[in-house]
Write an enzyme that holds these catalytic residues in place. Structure first.
Site, short mmCIF file in Angstrom:
data_model
loop_
_atom_site.label_atom_id
_atom_site.label_comp_id
_atom_site.label_asym_id
_atom_site.label_seq_id
_atom_site.Cartn_x
_atom_site.Cartn_y
_atom_site.Cartn_z
CG PHE A 80 -8.87 24.66 2.38
CD1 PHE A 80 -8.73 24.42 1.02
CD2 PHE A 80 -10.13 24.90 2.89
CE1 PHE A 80 -9.84 24.45 0.18
CE2 PHE A 80 -11.24 24.93 2.06
CZ PHE A 80 -11.10 24.70 0.71
CB SER A 124 -1.83 19.79 -5.35
OG SER A 124 -1.05 20.32 -6.39
CB ALA A 125 -2.48 19.11 -10.69
CE1 TYR A 148 1.50 21.92 -1.30
CE2 TYR A 148 2.11 21.52 -3.59
CZ TYR A 148 1.16 21.86 -2.64
OH TYR A 148 -0.12 22.14 -3.04
CE LYS A 152 -1.59 19.97 -0.37
NZ LYS A 152 -2.60 20.30 0.64
CG LEU A 199 2.19 33.28 -14.97
CD1 LEU A 199 3.54 33.89 -15.36
CD2 LEU A 199 1.65 32.43 -16.13
NE ARG A 291 8.98 27.26 -11.44
CZ ARG A 291 7.81 27.76 -11.06
NH1 ARG A 291 7.76 28.82 -10.27
NH2 ARG A 291 6.68 27.25 -11.50
C1 UD1 Z 1 3.18 25.46 -8.99
C2 UD1 Z 1 3.88 24.40 -8.18
C3 UD1 Z 1 2.88 23.28 -7.92
C4 UD1 Z 1 1.67 23.82 -7.19
C5 UD1 Z 1 1.07 24.97 -7.99
C6 UD1 Z 1 -0.02 25.64 -7.18
C7 UD1 Z 1 6.25 24.53 -8.74
C8 UD1 Z 1 7.40 23.89 -9.46
N1 UD1 Z 1 5.06 23.94 -8.89
O1 UD1 Z 1 2.77 24.90 -10.21
O2 UD1 Z 1 3.49 22.27 -7.16
O3 UD1 Z 1 0.71 22.82 -7.03
O4 UD1 Z 1 2.06 25.96 -8.28
O5 UD1 Z 1 -0.54 26.73 -7.84
O6 UD1 Z 1 6.42 25.53 -8.04
N2 UD1 Z 1 6.21 30.92 -14.70
C9 UD1 Z 1 7.03 31.86 -15.30
N3 UD1 Z 1 7.51 32.89 -14.53
C10 UD1 Z 1 7.20 33.03 -13.20
C11 UD1 Z 1 6.33 32.07 -12.60
C12 UD1 Z 1 5.87 31.03 -13.38
O7 UD1 Z 1 7.33 31.76 -16.50
O8 UD1 Z 1 7.67 33.97 -12.57
C13 UD1 Z 1 5.66 29.82 -15.53
C14 UD1 Z 1 6.08 28.43 -15.07
O9 UD1 Z 1 7.27 28.03 -15.65
C15 UD1 Z 1 4.86 27.60 -15.54
C16 UD1 Z 1 3.69 28.57 -15.44
O10 UD1 Z 1 4.26 29.87 -15.43
O11 UD1 Z 1 5.02 27.23 -16.88
C17 UD1 Z 1 2.89 28.39 -14.16
O12 UD1 Z 1 3.75 28.44 -13.04
P1 UD1 Z 1 3.19 28.45 -11.53
O13 UD1 Z 1 2.13 29.49 -11.41
O14 UD1 Z 1 4.37 28.55 -10.62
O15 UD1 Z 1 2.46 27.06 -11.39
P2 UD1 Z 1 3.06 25.57 -11.60
O16 UD1 Z 1 4.51 25.59 -11.83
O17 UD1 Z 1 2.21 24.89 -12.60
#
Ligand code: UD1
Length: 336
Positions: A80, A124-125, A148, A152, A199, A291
């Site tokens: 990891f 990672s995806a 990043y 991977k 998120l 974003r």
């Molecule tokens: C992100 C990473 C990805 C990584 C994964 C691990 C980016 C661009 N991608 O994926 O490479 O493998 O985390 O967990 O950073 N969102 C909001 N507000 C926020 C945060 C997120 O609206 O403050 C939305 C994003 O636009 C997305 C969703 O929530 O639609 C998930 O976001 P996030 O948790 O950052 O994951 P990924 O972007 O899928």
């Protein structure tokens, strides 16, 4: 088996350590504590009732790594230890390439020297890049959009190329979708460095008042409610996926690649609603711009893991929201 877990005090690593010990394995942990702390070890020992050998080392340090293999008769390695912040990787590419690639190479060199042939790699995806069609099977084309993600993808290549030279290699590449949640005890979980990028940690920090509100990154995507759709998976299910794949590596040689996801997507607004419903807390949010680098929809086809490993995610979005919140409360109470 005796399993060596690099990055074993990190978010996914620590949950995997619990899963391995529950399945009867012995665990040895190495961690540089870049993104974690030694208090995780104490909590892991409390949770599992075991004393767990721990080494604070840098994964690129060949001699220290080699010493661990001398101290323990290692049967398998789960790797990891790596840097994981997308934004930071664009600003500090050399740091990411050095740590993630050199760490991988050093580990394989030591495994070769010590005659260890079983490895699980944390991918990672993100290796599917900006693929626009979901569900995504393991056979989908690979492309990384940031440093990043490139590390991977390159590590996956290094693993496949090295395995081709070792007829005894039993290697697994696990591609995680969006890990969230925490152990149901609430005493281990994800500890973001600074302002969360992801998120769920952002939502839990809004819930307990560390952040004022969440910004939803765009509501004009081509999705049912316009917000981004992702395949969130409970970290305990994800951890169990590692334990499941080890069983396969015990019996079979080769390189096996699996998606670990739930196979369905939730939008940002659905996650907010689930969190509010489950925990009875309102999450203040505003709609902001998209974003950069985000795509509309990304979810897995996890059927290969179910078919070949007998593993599938069991926990739902409510479990994920409940456990994330329980952990956030613990972390705040203990000033973590
Ligand atoms: C992100 C990473 C990805 C990584 C994964 C691990 C980016 C661009 N991608 O994926 O490479 O493998 O985390 O967990 O950073 N969102 C909001 N507000 C926020 C945060 C997120 O609206 O403050 C939305 C994003 O636009 C997305 C969703 O929530 O639609 C998930 O976001 P996030 O948790 O950052 O994951 P990924 O972007 O899928």
């Amino acid at each position: 088996m005796k399993v060596f877990v690099t990055g074993g005090l990190g978010y996914i690593g620590s949950h995997t350590v619990v899963s391995l010990i529950e399945a009867g394995h012995d665990v040895v942990i190495a961690d540089a504590l870049y993104n974690s702390s030694e208090s995780v070890l104490q909590r892991l020992e409390k949770l599992t009732g075991k004393s767990i050998p721990f080494y604070r080392i840098d994964i690129t340090d060949h001699d220290s790594l080699s010493g661990i293999f001398d101290d323990h008769s290692i049967d398998a390695v789960i790797h990891f230890a790596a840097y994981k912040a997308v934004g930071e990787s664009q600003v500090k590419p050399l740091m990411y390439y050095r740590n993630n690639l050199f760490g991988m190479i050093t580990l394989l060199e030591v495994m070769k020297e010590k005659g260890v042939h079983r490895l699980v790699f944390s991918s990672s995806a993100t290796v599917y890049g900006d693929l626009t069609e979901s569900p995504i099977p393991e056979t989908a084309p690979l492309k990384a959009a940031n440093v990043y993600g490139k590390t991977k993808l390159m590590c996956e290549d290094i693993i496949r190329d090295y395995a081709a030279t070792d007829s005894e290699a039993s290697f697994a590449i696990l591609r995680y979708f969006n890990p969230v949640g925490a152990h149901e005890s609430g005493i281990i979980g994800e500890l973001p460095n600074g302002i969360p990028n992801n998120l769920m940690p952002y939502i839990t920090q809004v819930a307990n008042g560390i952040r004022d509100h969440l910004t939803v990154f765009g509501n004009d995507y081509d999705t049912p409610d316009g917000t981004g759709v992702r395949d969130y998976i409970h970290v305990v299910d994800l951890a169990d996926g590692h334990t499941a794949v080890l069983k396969k590596l015990e019996k079979e040689n080769g390189v096996f690649t699996y998606n670990l996801g739930c196979g369905r997507g939730y939008s940002v607004l659905e996650v907010i609603n689930a969190f509010e419903r489950q925990n009875g807390i309102e999450i203040r949010y505003e709609i902001g711009p998209r974003r950069s680098g985000d795509i509309a929809t990304c979810f897995s086809d996890p059927s290969k893991a179910e078919r070949e490993l007998g593993w599938k995610a069991e926990r739902n979005i409510d479990d994920m929201c409940r456990d994330s919140w329980r952990w956030q409360q613990y972390a705040s109470e203990h000033n973590l």
